[in-house]
Design an enzyme around this catalytic site. Structure first.
Site, PDB file in Angstrom:
ATOM      1  N   HIS A 184     -65.136 -34.737  33.893  1.00  0.00           N
ATOM      2  CA  HIS A 184     -65.135 -33.369  33.388  1.00  0.00           C
ATOM      3  C   HIS A 184     -66.515 -32.730  33.453  1.00  0.00           C
ATOM      4  CE1 HIS A 184     -65.335 -30.161  30.320  1.00  0.00           C
ATOM      5  NE2 HIS A 184     -64.094 -29.940  30.669  1.00  0.00           N
ATOM      6  N   CYS A 185     -67.574 -33.527  33.374  1.00  0.00           N
ATOM      7  CA  CYS A 185     -68.909 -32.959  33.169  1.00  0.00           C
ATOM      8  C   CYS A 185     -69.576 -32.426  34.431  1.00  0.00           C
ATOM      9  CB  CYS A 185     -69.808 -34.002  32.511  1.00  0.00           C
ATOM     10  SG  CYS A 185     -69.324 -34.410  30.817  1.00  0.00           S
ATOM     11  N   ILE A 186     -69.882 -33.310  35.373  1.00  0.00           N
ATOM     12  CA  ILE A 186     -70.775 -32.933  36.467  1.00  0.00           C
ATOM     13  C   ILE A 186     -70.155 -31.927  37.440  1.00  0.00           C
ATOM     14  CG2 ILE A 186     -72.265 -33.816  38.302  1.00  0.00           C
ATOM     15  CD1 ILE A 186     -72.398 -36.433  36.818  1.00  0.00           C
TER      16      ILE A 186
END
Length: 463
Positions: free
Chosen positions: A293-295
């Site tokens: 989900h983050c990068i």
């Protein structure tokens, strides 16, 4: 209790200088005594580990989620998150410190409410804060004086004090006086056994000094190290900066990989040698694309927000372009290898993707490049299947609905030999790479796993 080991930059003298209020004082006392009731909204990869960590520190915790299947699993003592064991779940439930529900009317009884909901992108790479907004309205429906509301979902600077505070203040209650508002970015790393929620330093901030003091006191009771910053916007920027740093550096090595391939140079050998330098270098590694989900998502929250200030974010956007192009580059290398080694077009080939999860040793497929690899192979007329020891079936996803229900194949010699090529996208430790090397006629290795394990062979090609 482990509270004696907690570290925080907030001194008693600092707390004494903050103007107190009855609501603030009562909440501060209940947090200190661990009698404050804690509500955690969103029981996913961030929310469930946080809820159990808070319960373990002595607070009574209620977990809220809109997915009934999650509540059924938790009520049955089954954790669906690797970071939370069934035993840990059972201990907190048996002690009466944790239970979960889909009934959001119970939010009014919570003294501290932590929001851990998704913040995805739209198809146009704009922030989708619908989950944050809906959750804020659910909180507002029963908001009362003396509550602390915390946002942990990753977002652009200004979301907590703008969107969340605006929705909550529609009730007539005021932030910093009646209720208190803070932001603390999540730092979960699925599959990383070296850290857990309580041992990862926690950045905290609040809307005003009272909220900031409550944030420090609450999180210092749960985690070992608290890192206060000056404002919610600063804390929001911290999270984006962490992920932008990784996205840009991964894009750099992905670009170098393509350049060095053309020169006949092995990027993995280059990185292994470069990282022996004891200063001025940090290793990042190429791959088939970004996942999680983050990068792949978070950097574009800043890109979107920067438009308001008429400022370009060239590094972020270029990194996104490079990383997004990696699945197509890998499939091109696959097609070239099939033609060169077997005289066979990709359009007439069967390909096995090994590893569906976005990172090793976890079942997390959020934004996994493997999903895009399957689509690209099939767009070019080939047939694709996958094997993953951690993922039995592809669930419903926002961007890859056509793949829903596709199941992992059996890992055995007959099955592997039935494919024209194997593409290793995720290097899970549970895979027998020696057998895979012996059974597969052609292997495209995007993780350098065969060379790292001393299993290099002529039919194992890097991409």
């Amino acid at each position: 209790m482990a509270a004696n080991r907690r570290k925080t930059a907030c001194s008693p003298a600092k707390l004494e200088t903050i103007l107190t209020s009855p609501h603030h004082d009562r909440l501060l006392e209940s947090i200190s005594a661990r009698t404050a009731s804690i509500g955690v909204i969103g029981l996913g990869y961030v929310g469930l580990p946080l809820a159990i960590a808070v319960a373990r520190s002595g607070f009574p915790v209620i977990g809220f989620d809109i997915d009934p299947a999650k509540i059924v699993a938790l009520d049955g003592g089954r954790s669906y998150i690797e970071a939370v064991s069934n035993d840990a779940l059972a201990r907190e439930a048996a002690a009466g410190r944790f239970h979960s529900t889909t009934d959001f009317t119970g939010l009014g009884g919570c003294d501290v409410i932590v929001i851990c909901v998704p913040t995805p992108l739209t198809k146009h790479r704009d922030p989708d804060l619908s989950f944050v907004e809906k959750t804020s309205r659910s909180i507002a429906a029963s908001l009362r004086p003396g509550q602390l509301v915390v946002l942990e979902s990753t977002t652009y600077p200004g979301t907590t004090d703008g969107i969340v505070r605006s929705i909550l203040e529609e009730t007539g209650l005021k932030s910093g006086e009646d209720f208190f508002l803070g932001f603390s970015p999540e730092r979960e790393d699925p599959g990383n056994r070296n850290f857990e929620t309580a041992s990862i330093p926690k950045v905290v901030a609040g809307d005003g000094p009272r909220a900031a003091a409550l944030m420090e006191r609450f999180y210092a009771a749960v985690v070992e190290t608290v890192v206060p910053v000056s404002s919610n916007a600063t804390a929001e920027a911290v999270k984006l900066t962490e992920n932008i740093f990784r996205a840009v550096n991964i894009a750099l090595v992905n670009e170098l990989k393509v350049v060095y391939e053309a020169m006949g140079i092995d990027i993995w050998e280059v990185i292994d040698a470069a990282k022996t330098k004891p200063f001025g270098y940090m290793p990042f590694y190429p791959g088939p694309g970004l996942g999680g989900h983050c990068i792949p998502i978070d950097p574009f929250y800043l890109t979107w927000k920067s438009r308001e200030y008429e400022l370009p974010t060239r590094f972020i956007e270029l990194a996104g372009e490079i990383n997004s192009a990696m699945p197509r580059h890998v499939v091109t290398r696959l097609a070239e290898a099939l033609d060169r080694t077997q005289g066979k077009a990709l359009s007439r080939s069967n390909v096995l993707i090994v590893g569906l999860a976005y990172k090793k040793n976890v079942p997390d497929i959020r934004e996994s490049p493997s999903l895009r690899l399957i689509e690209l192979i099939e767009e070019r007329g080939g047939k694709a299947a996958f094997y993953d020891p951690h993922v039995e079936e592809i669930p419903s996803t926002r961007e890859h609905m056509a793949l829903k229900g596709l199941r992992s194949v059996v890992f055995d010699e007959k099955t592997v030999r039935s494919f024209d090529a194997v593409l290793v996208a995720t290097d899970h430790d549970a895979i027998d790479y020696a057998a895979l090397r012996d059974w597969a006629p052609l292997i495209i290795d995007t993780r350098n796993v065969f060379a790292r394990r001393g299993l290099a062979a002529d039919h194992v090609l890097k991409a």
